[in-house]
Design a protein around this motif. Structure first.
Motif, PDB file in Angstrom:
ATOM      1  N   UNK A 154       0.744  -1.247  -0.028  1.00  0.00           N
ATOM      2  CA  UNK A 154       0.026  -0.142   0.026  1.00  0.00           C
ATOM      3  C   UNK A 154       0.904   1.439  -0.059  1.00  0.00           C
ATOM      4  N   UNK A 155       2.180   1.219   0.330  1.00  0.00           N
ATOM      5  CA  UNK A 155       2.885   2.277   0.517  1.00  0.00           C
ATOM      6  C   UNK A 155       3.720   2.249  -1.032  1.00  0.00           C
ATOM      7  N   UNK A 156       4.378   3.576  -1.226  1.00  0.00           N
ATOM      8  CA  UNK A 156       5.075   3.529  -2.686  1.00  0.00           C
ATOM      9  C   UNK A 156       6.456   2.716  -2.448  1.00  0.00           C
ATOM     10  N   UNK A 157       7.016   2.868  -1.141  1.00  0.00           N
ATOM     11  CA  UNK A 157       8.252   2.049  -0.957  1.00  0.00           C
ATOM     12  C   UNK A 157       8.053   0.462  -0.913  1.00  0.00           C
ATOM     13  N   UNK A 158       6.961  -0.205  -0.615  1.00  0.00           N
ATOM     14  CA  UNK A 158       6.363  -1.488  -0.433  1.00  0.00           C
ATOM     15  C   UNK A 158       6.234  -2.028  -1.887  1.00  0.00           C
ATOM     16  N   UNK A 159       5.404  -1.226  -2.615  1.00  0.00           N
ATOM     17  CA  UNK A 159       5.161  -1.591  -3.934  1.00  0.00           C
ATOM     18  C   UNK A 159       6.190  -1.553  -4.735  1.00  0.00           C
ATOM     19  N   UNK A 160       7.165  -0.673  -4.727  1.00  0.00           N
ATOM     20  CA  UNK A 160       8.516  -0.644  -5.622  1.00  0.00           C
ATOM     21  C   UNK A 160       9.303  -2.006  -5.463  1.00  0.00           C
ATOM     22  N   UNK A 161       9.396  -2.300  -3.946  1.00  0.00           N
ATOM     23  CA  UNK A 161      10.292  -3.487  -3.650  1.00  0.00           C
ATOM     24  C   UNK A 161       9.653  -4.762  -3.978  1.00  0.00           C
ATOM     25  N   UNK A 162       8.453  -4.815  -4.043  1.00  0.00           N
ATOM     26  CA  UNK A 162       7.562  -5.912  -4.309  1.00  0.00           C
ATOM     27  C   UNK A 162       7.606  -5.849  -5.885  1.00  0.00           C
ATOM     28  N   UNK A 163       7.257  -4.942  -6.579  1.00  0.00           N
ATOM     29  CA  UNK A 163       7.605  -4.958  -7.994  1.00  0.00           C
ATOM     30  C   UNK A 163       9.002  -5.459  -8.604  1.00  0.00           C
ATOM     31  N   UNK A 164       9.890  -4.968  -7.845  1.00  0.00           N
ATOM     32  CA  UNK A 164      11.275  -5.556  -8.367  1.00  0.00           C
ATOM     33  C   UNK A 164      11.319  -7.052  -8.021  1.00  0.00           C
ATOM     34  N   UNK A 165      10.905  -7.594  -6.930  1.00  0.00           N
ATOM     35  CA  UNK A 165      10.984  -8.909  -6.632  1.00  0.00           C
ATOM     36  C   UNK A 165      10.359  -9.741  -7.565  1.00  0.00           C
ATOM     37  N   UNK A 225       9.365  -8.577 -10.779  1.00  0.00           N
ATOM     38  CA  UNK A 225      10.211  -8.638 -12.192  1.00  0.00           C
ATOM     39  C   UNK A 225      11.381  -9.388 -12.002  1.00  0.00           C
ATOM     40  N   UNK A 226      12.175  -9.386 -11.189  1.00  0.00           N
ATOM     41  CA  UNK A 226      13.290 -10.200 -11.224  1.00  0.00           C
ATOM     42  C   UNK A 226      12.968 -11.657 -11.150  1.00  0.00           C
ATOM     43  N   UNK A 227      12.025 -12.084 -10.436  1.00  0.00           N
ATOM     44  CA  UNK A 227      11.702 -13.668 -10.231  1.00  0.00           C
ATOM     45  C   UNK A 227      11.070 -14.139 -11.718  1.00  0.00           C
ATOM     46  N   UNK A 228      10.314 -13.428 -12.324  1.00  0.00           N
ATOM     47  CA  UNK A 228       9.799 -13.639 -13.421  1.00  0.00           C
ATOM     48  C   UNK A 228      10.691 -13.992 -14.571  1.00  0.00           C
ATOM     49  N   UNK A 286       1.644 -14.300 -11.242  1.00  0.00           N
ATOM     50  CA  UNK A 286       0.045 -14.371 -11.349  1.00  0.00           C
ATOM     51  C   UNK A 286      -0.887 -13.101 -11.638  1.00  0.00           C
ATOM     52  N   UNK A 287      -2.093 -13.579 -12.230  1.00  0.00           N
ATOM     53  CA  UNK A 287      -3.033 -12.250 -12.567  1.00  0.00           C
ATOM     54  C   UNK A 287      -3.054 -11.255 -11.487  1.00  0.00           C
ATOM     55  N   UNK A 288      -3.428 -11.858 -10.245  1.00  0.00           N
ATOM     56  CA  UNK A 288      -3.832 -10.836  -9.260  1.00  0.00           C
ATOM     57  C   UNK A 288      -2.573  -9.973  -8.842  1.00  0.00           C
ATOM     58  N   UNK A 289      -1.487 -10.254  -9.158  1.00  0.00           N
ATOM     59  CA  UNK A 289      -0.252  -9.368  -8.993  1.00  0.00           C
ATOM     60  C   UNK A 289       0.424  -8.599 -10.116  1.00  0.00           C
ATOM     61  N   UNK A 290       0.059  -9.321 -11.413  1.00  0.00           N
ATOM     62  CA  UNK A 290       0.604  -8.705 -12.590  1.00  0.00           C
ATOM     63  C   UNK A 290      -0.286  -7.457 -12.812  1.00  0.00           C
ATOM     64  N   UNK A 291      -1.412  -7.178 -12.585  1.00  0.00           N
ATOM     65  CA  UNK A 291      -2.076  -5.837 -12.629  1.00  0.00           C
ATOM     66  C   UNK A 291      -1.761  -4.841 -11.699  1.00  0.00           C
ATOM     67  N   UNK A 297       6.073  -1.288 -13.239  1.00  0.00           N
ATOM     68  CA  UNK A 297       6.724  -1.968 -14.025  1.00  0.00           C
ATOM     69  C   UNK A 297       7.097  -1.203 -15.308  1.00  0.00           C
ATOM     70  N   UNK A 298       6.018  -0.325 -15.686  1.00  0.00           N
ATOM     71  CA  UNK A 298       6.247   0.375 -17.010  1.00  0.00           C
ATOM     72  C   UNK A 298       7.096   1.543 -16.635  1.00  0.00           C
ATOM     73  N   UNK A 299       7.010   2.172 -15.531  1.00  0.00           N
ATOM     74  CA  UNK A 299       7.938   3.195 -15.174  1.00  0.00           C
ATOM     75  C   UNK A 299       9.544   2.734 -15.062  1.00  0.00           C
ATOM     76  N   UNK A 300       9.569   1.675 -14.556  1.00  0.00           N
ATOM     77  CA  UNK A 300      10.890   1.090 -14.051  1.00  0.00           C
ATOM     78  C   UNK A 300      11.779   0.626 -15.541  1.00  0.00           C
ATOM     79  N   UNK A 301      11.016   0.212 -16.607  1.00  0.00           N
ATOM     80  CA  UNK A 301      11.558  -0.355 -17.655  1.00  0.00           C
ATOM     81  C   UNK A 301      12.424   0.424 -18.427  1.00  0.00           C
ATOM     82  N   UNK A 302      12.424   1.630 -18.787  1.00  0.00           N
ATOM     83  CA  UNK A 302      13.496   2.388 -19.139  1.00  0.00           C
ATOM     84  C   UNK A 302      14.678   2.606 -18.422  1.00  0.00           C
ATOM     85  N   UNK A 303      14.831   2.323 -17.056  1.00  0.00           N
ATOM     86  CA  UNK A 303      15.631   2.660 -16.169  1.00  0.00           C
ATOM     87  C   UNK A 303      16.494   1.502 -15.948  1.00  0.00           C
TER      88      UNK A 303
END
Length: 595
Positions: A153-164, A166-169, A177-182, A188-194
């Motif tokens: 629910x926080x920006x920090x939590x979502x960013x770290x979770x997204x990295x985990x 993306x890296x795992x996939x 999983x669909x529940x988490x992909x959305x 993920x779109x914001x991180x892709x260029x970086x």
């Protein structure tokens, strides 16, 4: 109390099974649990990845002993995944190389550590689909639980979770999983260029740790930079939203194990980086073993605890079981002789072609200068010159195995006696449950912190070394008395048994400890660290091994005792005493090491 003991033994067996699995998968014989923590030799094996770290606490919490069947099944699957992940890390990751590149900042460290763990998990051998399935299932379970707990629910939590995710996939080639992909789509779109280039580089170089680490480090530093920037943008605003975000950040950091102190000490044998987060534990050697009071400790001959008519009944039952086993004790004694024997002089062999000149044949030498056979040689024979002491764990859980153990020790003591060597059968338990008078004295005195061992220690003598087996036959039958089995304080018992052996003049001294689990005294463990008695036993055994005057070995009934005894042998709890078991015991006594 019995339920508590059963749960503790269940957890101990789970620890041993986990350690045995890890030793096999990592091809490392030094993995073992010390209390609730996993060690490689003397060094802690830290578990940093959040999806593995959280389940390491299951053993400590005892969660596997309770709950619905489905819950226990999931936890067992999670434990298997933990050991799979640890074993892959030990096999596929160079700790020193990882340490050299590990960043110092906690968030960057976390990301770098997680990506390295995901790298080794992606390297599961194709012929081990079960291992791959365990790890994939565990990561999916952790991801869903982390999200549903509100940590995204926080920006920090979502960013770290997204990295985990993306890296795992990317590394496992598995879909999110669909529940988490959305949930992570926008991030993920914001991180892709970086980090897109570095993600591709990680995938391409996952079999080269150094090349992979360069890309993983770049991603870790970028994520740390983004989080620092996000926090800076909040400024010093103390509004309600900012306070909520700060609390959410704290919860997220705790869930990801990022709340540990950052120290600059090196971990000699772990996964961690030189300046990264540390999980420090006091070394065993620094523990000081204390005893709250010895006022109620006793040492007693076991035969005095049983009425003589009942003792005869027990001995009759033991005789029947020994007879049923069909063991040829005389043959077993002959097999033991080389282990306990020492060569002694038994006169001379005359008429030899070389050796010492025989004075009785000097006349023959003068009369016949070329005569042969005028020498003599000392004749050596093997005689048993050693001693064997058997120390039996008389804690409550051993009641289920004591008939088989009694048969084994009775046969062993009788065989040693046939050889003319010394044998001793000892036991250890407590004179009370749950601390007894010692605990009541502690409670009355104000519950001092860290009181040390707190129970009425009871040491039992079933057969002393100065008695022959036939003299001690009735007393050995006291092993079948059920109410002597209470709790177990192993370290002090091993010291006691070893001191009795050292006080006697003998050749080889062999001390065999028969047990089905870890030290267990509920009062002591509640008032001190849970691994207090565990650590003391390891200290005592290590000291005896270094001194070398007594050879100590463990005989595990349904349990691997190698974390406590470097020389050990285990056998199934339901196994009968047969010639195969005795051969294995001879191998152990001869110097072999079995698991």
């Amino acid at each position: 109390m019995n339920e508590s003991r059963d749960v503790s033994l269940h957890r101990q067996r789970l620890r041993e099974l986990c350690a045995a699995t890890g030793r096999a998968l990592a091809n490392n014989g030094d993995l073992h649990f010390r209390g609730e923590s996993l060690y490689r030799g003397k060094h802690l094996v830290p578990i940093r990845a959040p999806h593995l770290r959280q389940i390491a606490a299951v053993l400590d919490a005892g969660g596997l002993g309770n709950g619905a069947e489905n819950g226990r099944s999931e936890m067992l699957s999670a434990l298997r995944a933990m050991m799979d992940g640890v074993a892959l890390r030990l096999r596929c990751s160079d700790a020193e190389q990882h340490r050299q590149m590990c960043p110092a900042r906690p968030i960057a460290y976390f990301v770098f550590e997680l990506l390295e763990q995901l790298r080794v998990e992606s390297m599961v051998a194709t012929h081990m689909p079960g291992q791959r399935q365990n790890l994939h299932r565990r990561f999916a379970q952790w991801s869903t639980a982390f999200h549903r707990a509100g940590h995204t629910e926080s920006a920090v939590g979502l960013l770290l979770f997204s990295i985990s995710q993306i890296g795992w996939a990317r590394l496992s080639s598995q879909p999110i999983p669909d529940e988490l992909d959305g949930l992570i789509e926008s991030t993920r779109a914001n991180l892709a260029p970086m980090i897109g280039t570095h993600l591709a580089g990680m995938k391409r170089h996952r079999f080269s740790q150094r090349a992979f680490a360069e890309h993983a480090l770049a991603i870790a530093l970028k994520v740390d930079e983004l989080i620092q920037h996000e926090r800076a943008e909040r400024g010093d605003d103390e509004g309600v939203d900012e306070q909520i975000n700060a609390r959410n950040d704290t919860r997220t950091m705790a869930a990801l194990a990022l709340t540990l102190n950052v120290e600059a000490e090196n971990d000699e044998d772990g996964f961690t980086g030189g300046s990264a987060t540390r999980h420090r534990m006091p070394p065993i050697s620094s523990d000081v073993y204390r005893v709250f009071t010895t006022r109620y400790d006793i040492e007693v001959r076991a035969s005095t605890l049983v009425r003589q008519p009942q003792l005869k009944v027990y001995r009759g039952q033991l005789d029947a079981m020994v007879s049923e086993s069909g063991i040829n004790v005389a043959r077993f004694a002959r097999q033991l002789l080389p282990i306990l024997a020492a060569p002694v002089s038994d006169g001379w062999n005359a008429g030899e072609d070389e050796g010492v000149l025989d004075g009785a044949r000097l006349a023959q030498c003068i009369v016949t200068p070329g005569a042969r056979g005028i020498f003599k040689q000392s004749r050596k024979v093997n005689e048993a010159a050693g001693s064997v002491s058997i120390l039996i764990d008389c804690s409550g859980s051993m009641k289920a195995h004591i008939e088989m153990v009694a048969v084994l020790v009775d046969i062993l003591a009788r065989a040693v006696d046939m050889l003319g060597a010394e044998s001793e059968i000892l036991g250890f338990t407590t004179a009370a449950w749950n601390g007894g008078r010692a605990k009541r004295e502690w409670l009355a005195g104000g519950r001092a912190e860290d009181p040390g061992r707190m129970n009425e220690r009871c040491h039992l003598i079933f057969k002393s070394a100065d008695q022959r087996w036939r003299q001690s036959r009735p007393s050995i039958g006291a092993l079948l008395k059920a109410d002597i089995f209470r709790e177990g304080i192993d370290g002090e018992a091993v010291e006691w048994a070893a001191a009795r052996m050292q006080a006697r003049e003998s050749g080889r001294r062999i001390l065999i400890v028969v047990s089905d689990g870890c030290p267990m005294d509920s009062a002591t463990q509640r008032a001190n660290d849970e691994a207090y008695l565990d650590n003391h036993l390891k200290q005592v055994v290590a000291k005896l091994v270094r001194a070398g005057s007594v050879e100590i070995m463990g005989l595990g009934v349904g349990l691997d005792l190698s974390p406590y005894y470097p020389r050990s042998m285990g056998f199934n709890a339901g196994r009968k005493v047969d010639s195969g078991l005795l051969r294995e015991l001879i191998q152990l006594m001869a110097g072999g090491k079995r698991y």
